[in-house]
Write a protein that holds these residues in place. Structure first.
Motif, PDB file in Angstrom:
ATOM      1  N   ARG A   3      -6.964   4.631   6.987  1.00 19.50           N
ATOM      2  CA  ARG A   3      -6.918   5.574   8.116  1.00 19.50           C
ATOM      3  C   ARG A   3      -5.501   6.053   8.429  1.00 19.50           C
ATOM      4  NH1 ARG A   3     -10.412   7.699  11.648  1.00 19.50           N
ATOM      5  NH2 ARG A   3      -9.624   8.113  13.726  1.00 19.50           N
ATOM      6  N   VAL A   4      -4.546   5.126   8.479  1.00 16.45           N
ATOM      7  CA  VAL A   4      -3.197   5.505   8.918  1.00 16.45           C
ATOM      8  C   VAL A   4      -2.218   5.723   7.768  1.00 16.45           C
ATOM      9  CG1 VAL A   4      -3.470   4.403  11.171  1.00 16.45           C
ATOM     10  CG2 VAL A   4      -2.371   3.135   9.312  1.00 16.45           C
ATOM     11  N   LEU A   5      -2.556   5.254   6.572  1.00 14.90           N
ATOM     12  CA  LEU A   5      -1.752   5.483   5.373  1.00 14.90           C
ATOM     13  C   LEU A   5      -2.658   6.053   4.284  1.00 14.90           C
ATOM     14  CD1 LEU A   5       0.244   2.112   5.369  1.00 14.90           C
ATOM     15  CD2 LEU A   5       1.156   4.376   5.950  1.00 14.90           C
ATOM     16  N   PRO A   6      -3.263   7.207   4.533  1.00 10.12           N
ATOM     17  CA  PRO A   6      -4.252   7.739   3.584  1.00 10.12           C
ATOM     18  C   PRO A   6      -3.639   7.988   2.211  1.00 10.12           C
ATOM     19  CG  PRO A   6      -3.614   9.432   5.154  1.00 10.12           C
ATOM     20  CD  PRO A   6      -2.975   8.144   5.603  1.00 10.12           C
ATOM     21  N   LEU A   7      -4.481   7.833   1.210  1.00  7.16           N
ATOM     22  CA  LEU A   7      -4.025   8.042  -0.163  1.00  7.16           C
ATOM     23  C   LEU A   7      -3.950   9.535  -0.455  1.00  7.16           C
ATOM     24  CD1 LEU A   7      -6.142   5.260  -1.870  1.00  7.16           C
ATOM     25  CD2 LEU A   7      -3.747   5.179  -1.177  1.00  7.16           C
ATOM     26  N   PRO A   8      -2.898   9.932  -1.175  1.00  7.82           N
ATOM     27  CA  PRO A   8      -2.770  11.358  -1.497  1.00  7.82           C
ATOM     28  C   PRO A   8      -3.823  11.775  -2.514  1.00  7.82           C
ATOM     29  CG  PRO A   8      -1.058  10.075  -2.600  1.00  7.82           C
ATOM     30  CD  PRO A   8      -1.812   9.140  -1.693  1.00  7.82           C
ATOM     31  N   VAL A   9      -4.198  13.009  -2.445  1.00  6.64           N
ATOM     32  CA  VAL A   9      -5.136  13.567  -3.423  1.00  6.64           C
ATOM     33  C   VAL A   9      -4.281  14.185  -4.519  1.00  6.64           C
ATOM     34  CG1 VAL A   9      -6.993  15.210  -3.790  1.00  6.64           C
ATOM     35  CG2 VAL A   9      -6.782  14.031  -1.598  1.00  6.64           C
ATOM     36  N   ARG A  10      -4.418  13.652  -5.712  1.00  7.46           N
ATOM     37  CA  ARG A  10      -3.588  14.150  -6.822  1.00  7.46           C
ATOM     38  C   ARG A  10      -4.445  14.677  -7.916  1.00  7.46           C
ATOM     39  NH1 ARG A  10       1.340   9.764  -7.022  1.00  7.46           N
ATOM     40  NH2 ARG A  10       1.818   9.974  -4.873  1.00  7.46           N
ATOM     41  N   TRP A  20       0.845  -1.201   0.000  1.00  8.37           N
ATOM     42  CA  TRP A  20       0.000   0.000   0.000  1.00  8.37           C
ATOM     43  C   TRP A  20       0.881   1.252   0.000  1.00  8.37           C
ATOM     44  CZ3 TRP A  20      -5.450   0.230   0.274  1.00  8.37           C
ATOM     45  CH2 TRP A  20      -6.006   1.474   0.578  1.00  8.37           C
ATOM     46  N   ALA A  21       1.928   1.245   0.825  1.00 13.33           N
ATOM     47  CA  ALA A  21       2.829   2.402   0.917  1.00 13.33           C
ATOM     48  C   ALA A  21       3.550   2.635  -0.406  1.00 13.33           C
ATOM     49  CB  ALA A  21       3.830   2.196   2.053  1.00 13.33           C
ATOM     50  N   VAL A  22       3.972   1.568  -1.051  1.00 10.91           N
ATOM     51  CA  VAL A  22       4.648   1.716  -2.344  1.00 10.91           C
ATOM     52  C   VAL A  22       3.685   2.282  -3.377  1.00 10.91           C
ATOM     53  CG1 VAL A  22       5.682   0.441  -4.269  1.00 10.91           C
ATOM     54  CG2 VAL A  22       6.386  -0.058  -1.922  1.00 10.91           C
ATOM     55  N   VAL A  23       2.487   1.744  -3.439  1.00 12.26           N
ATOM     56  CA  VAL A  23       1.498   2.224  -4.419  1.00 12.26           C
ATOM     57  C   VAL A  23       1.168   3.687  -4.170  1.00 12.26           C
ATOM     58  CG1 VAL A  23      -0.915   2.010  -5.175  1.00 12.26           C
ATOM     59  CG2 VAL A  23       0.525  -0.028  -4.959  1.00 12.26           C
ATOM     60  N   ARG A  24       0.964   4.062  -2.920  1.00 17.40           N
ATOM     61  CA  ARG A  24       0.607   5.464  -2.654  1.00 17.40           C
ATOM     62  C   ARG A  24       1.760   6.396  -2.969  1.00 17.40           C
ATOM     63  NH1 ARG A  24       1.710   6.739   3.303  1.00 17.40           N
ATOM     64  NH2 ARG A  24       0.409   8.580   3.101  1.00 17.40           N
ATOM     65  N   ARG A  25       2.987   5.911  -2.948  1.00 18.43           N
ATOM     66  CA  ARG A  25       4.149   6.745  -3.225  1.00 18.43           C
ATOM     67  C   ARG A  25       4.425   6.868  -4.725  1.00 18.43           C
ATOM     68  NH1 ARG A  25       7.769   4.300  -0.006  1.00 18.43           N
ATOM     69  NH2 ARG A  25       6.929   5.426   1.766  1.00 18.43           N
ATOM     70  N   VAL A  26       4.219   5.797  -5.505  1.00 12.60           N
ATOM     71  CA  VAL A  26       4.675   5.814  -6.893  1.00 12.60           C
ATOM     72  C   VAL A  26       3.567   5.897  -7.945  1.00 12.60           C
ATOM     73  CG1 VAL A  26       6.800   4.598  -6.305  1.00 12.60           C
ATOM     74  CG2 VAL A  26       4.842   3.302  -7.129  1.00 12.60           C
ATOM     75  N   ALA A  27       2.369   5.490  -7.608  1.00 15.94           N
ATOM     76  CA  ALA A  27       1.302   5.472  -8.618  1.00 15.94           C
ATOM     77  C   ALA A  27       0.777   6.873  -8.891  1.00 15.94           C
ATOM     78  CB  ALA A  27       0.166   4.570  -8.154  1.00 15.94           C
ATOM     79  N   LYS A  28       0.452   7.114 -10.159  1.00 14.14           N
ATOM     80  CA  LYS A  28      -0.144   8.404 -10.523  1.00 14.14           C
ATOM     81  C   LYS A  28      -1.556   8.519  -9.955  1.00 14.14           C
ATOM     82  CE  LYS A  28       2.597   9.082 -14.598  1.00 14.14           C
ATOM     83  NZ  LYS A  28       2.671   9.092 -16.037  1.00 14.14           N
ATOM     84  N   ASN A  29      -2.255   7.400  -9.915  1.00 14.20           N
ATOM     85  CA  ASN A  29      -3.612   7.359  -9.370  1.00 14.20           C
ATOM     86  C   ASN A  29      -3.692   6.186  -8.393  1.00 14.20           C
ATOM     87  OD1 ASN A  29      -6.338   7.328  -8.826  1.00 14.20           O
ATOM     88  ND2 ASN A  29      -6.976   6.836 -10.913  1.00 14.20           N
ATOM     89  N   PRO A  30      -3.174   6.371  -7.172  1.00 16.41           N
ATOM     90  CA  PRO A  30      -3.125   5.230  -6.248  1.00 16.41           C
ATOM     91  C   PRO A  30      -4.506   4.673  -5.900  1.00 16.41           C
ATOM     92  CG  PRO A  30      -2.354   7.242  -5.173  1.00 16.41           C
ATOM     93  CD  PRO A  30      -2.570   7.568  -6.609  1.00 16.41           C
ATOM     94  N   ALA A  31      -5.489   5.524  -5.748  1.00 20.69           N
ATOM     95  CA  ALA A  31      -6.835   5.021  -5.407  1.00 20.69           C
ATOM     96  C   ALA A  31      -7.383   4.149  -6.529  1.00 20.69           C
ATOM     97  CB  ALA A  31      -7.775   6.192  -5.123  1.00 20.69           C
ATOM     98  N   GLY A  32      -7.198   4.591  -7.752  1.00 23.19           N
ATOM     99  CA  GLY A  32      -7.672   3.805  -8.890  1.00 23.19           C
ATOM    100  C   GLY A  32      -6.953   2.475  -8.998  1.00 23.19           C
TER     101      GLY A  32
END
Length: 149
Positions: A142-149, A77-89
């Protein structure tokens, strides 16, 4: 008011140590909730007729694997939220796909090589994977929220 904390200080982001403790506490809670959920599934499966001899339905087997799954999932999850252009998607389809892939080893137990691994026991293991994923994703959000991009 004398001795009160200025408003600007209270809206500052948490210190890195405080943030790490929040993440660790969240993952600990997720692991405990997931292990308790797995215990309910295992006990229910055994009450419904799954063999008590089936080792994966014992806490000594699923407990450590559940904790490992929560931690490994948090790393992903941490890797995806850091590197993905659209982590939520990405996570919206990646999490269900990984849960379904995790069913593979469980389904392989139906081949008959493992004692007491009937369909009910295997189904219980698959449900346990879903329980862990639900508890873990709730904590990650909750503790590793996804960034809003």
């Amino acid at each position: 008011m004398p001795g009160s904390v200025p408003e600007a200080a209270s809206s500052a982001p948490p210190a890195p140590r405080s943030r790490r403790l929040t993440v660790v506490a969240g993952l600990l809670v997720a692991a405990v909730v997931a292990v308790l959920g797995d215990a309910v599934v295992a006990l229910s499966a055994r009450a419904a007729g799954a063999s008590g001899d089936f080792a994966p339905l014992h806490p000594s087997a699923y407990g450590p694997l559940t904790v490992f799954g929560v931690v490994l999932g948090a790393m992903g999850w941490a890797v995806v939220r850091r590197v993905a252009k659209n982590p939520a998607g990405l996570l919206r389809w990646l999490v269900p796909v990984l849960v379904v892939v995790s069913f593979g080893p469980d389904l392989s137990l139906l081949g008959g090589g493992t004692p007491s691994s009937g369909p009910l026991a295997v189904a219980a293991l698959m449900v346990m994977h879903v329980v862990v994923a639900v508890a873990a994703v709730a904590a990650y959000r909750r503790v590793l929220p996804l960034p809003v991009r």
